[in-house]
Write a protein that holds these residues in place. Structure first.
Motif, mmCIF file in Angstrom:
data_model
loop_
_atom_site.group_PDB
_atom_site.id
_atom_site.type_symbol
_atom_site.label_atom_id
_atom_site.label_comp_id
_atom_site.label_asym_id
_atom_site.label_seq_id
_atom_site.Cartn_x
_atom_site.Cartn_y
_atom_site.Cartn_z
ATOM 1 N N LYS A 7 0.839 -1.200 0.000
ATOM 2 C CA LYS A 7 0.000 0.000 0.000
ATOM 3 C C LYS A 7 0.872 1.247 0.000
ATOM 4 C CE LYS A 7 -4.009 -1.600 2.676
ATOM 5 N NZ LYS A 7 -4.758 -1.344 3.936
ATOM 6 N N THR A 9 1.586 5.100 1.174
ATOM 7 C CA THR A 9 1.474 5.656 2.526
ATOM 8 C C THR A 9 1.056 7.121 2.499
ATOM 9 O OG1 THR A 9 3.846 6.143 2.479
ATOM 10 C CG2 THR A 9 3.178 4.050 3.496
ATOM 11 N N SER A 84 -7.973 4.174 4.733
ATOM 12 C CA SER A 84 -7.219 3.079 5.344
ATOM 13 C C SER A 84 -7.424 1.752 4.621
ATOM 14 C CB SER A 84 -7.598 2.933 6.817
ATOM 15 O OG SER A 84 -7.165 4.070 7.535
ATOM 16 N N GLU A 88 -1.831 2.913 3.605
ATOM 17 C CA GLU A 88 -1.344 2.835 4.982
ATOM 18 C C GLU A 88 -1.349 4.275 5.489
ATOM 19 O OE1 GLU A 88 -0.226 0.721 8.287
ATOM 20 O OE2 GLU A 88 -0.697 -0.143 6.335
ATOM 21 N N TYR A 90 -0.877 7.166 8.303
ATOM 22 C CA TYR A 90 -0.167 7.541 9.523
ATOM 23 C C TYR A 90 -0.652 8.913 9.964
ATOM 24 C CZ TYR A 90 3.004 3.740 8.429
ATOM 25 O OH TYR A 90 3.514 2.507 8.159
ATOM 26 N N ASN A 120 0.685 3.551 13.990
ATOM 27 C CA ASN A 120 0.449 4.505 12.913
ATOM 28 C C ASN A 120 0.294 5.935 13.431
ATOM 29 O OD1 ASN A 120 -0.255 1.793 11.849
ATOM 30 N ND2 ASN A 120 -0.661 2.947 10.013
#
Length: 181
Positions: A7, A9, A84, A88, A90, A120
């Motif tokens: 994935k 980010t 999500s 990914e 954060y 995360n």
């Protein structure tokens, strides 16, 4: 897992992006100084010049309960859940400048975004170390030094700047990022 299925980010800022600090500033300013102001009145001003009472924003940010009681930005919870699934995500927040913000921001995230893993969540002092594919932030100081693709979340202090892709709300952020997934 092979590298092509990994994935992409996203680094997502908290204050002004997930949390509606503008609404909190306006509410606290009216509460403490008896002056009702609107988001439109802040448009184009800096955090240092936003309110007639100099230093009000910094005083609020140093007050217990400020960060733990921030309103959630409209559409943020649903957007982060949706993103999500394909990315990914954060949560990246500068939490070192104001002494109480670190614990209050963690409490706020756990309350409003309980589905975000502690793995995360990144609290830092300088976001230039962040190395994700995308960054969603309202501050130029973070976006200008970022090496990936940027999305500038609309805020009173960034309305005069146009050198990053602008999103006025979470619906627009999701639309921009879904094109990239």
């Amino acid at each position: 897992m092979n590298i092509s299925s990994k994935k992409k980010t996203i680094a997502v800022d908290m204050d002004g992006v997930l949390a509606d600090v503008e609404a909190q500033f306006l509410s606290w300013y009216e509460r403490d100084y008896g002056v009702k102001m609107t988001k439109d009145q802040l448009s184009g001003l800096t955090e240092d010049t936003a309110f007639p009472e100099k230093g009000a924003i910094h005083r609020f940010a140093r007050t217990a309960g400020f960060f733990s009681t921030l309103p959630v930005m409209e559409g943020a919870v649903e957007a982060i859940k949706s993103l999500s699934e394909k990315f990914e995500v954060y949560i990246v927040s500068a939490a070192m400048e104001f002494p109480l913000s670190l614990s209050e921001k963690l409490k706020w995230l756990n309350t409003n975004f309980p589905f975000i893993s502690w793995k995360n969540i990144i609290f830092c002092g300088d976001k230039s170390i962040i190395n994700t594919d995308y960054m969603v932030d309202d501050h130029l100081k973070n976006l200008d030094n970022f090496k990936g693709k940027t999305i500038m979340f609309h805020a009173f202090h960034n309305v005069s700047y146009h050198h990053h892709t602008r999103a006025n709300n979470w619906k627009e952020v999701v639309a921009l990022l879904e094109k990239e997934a």
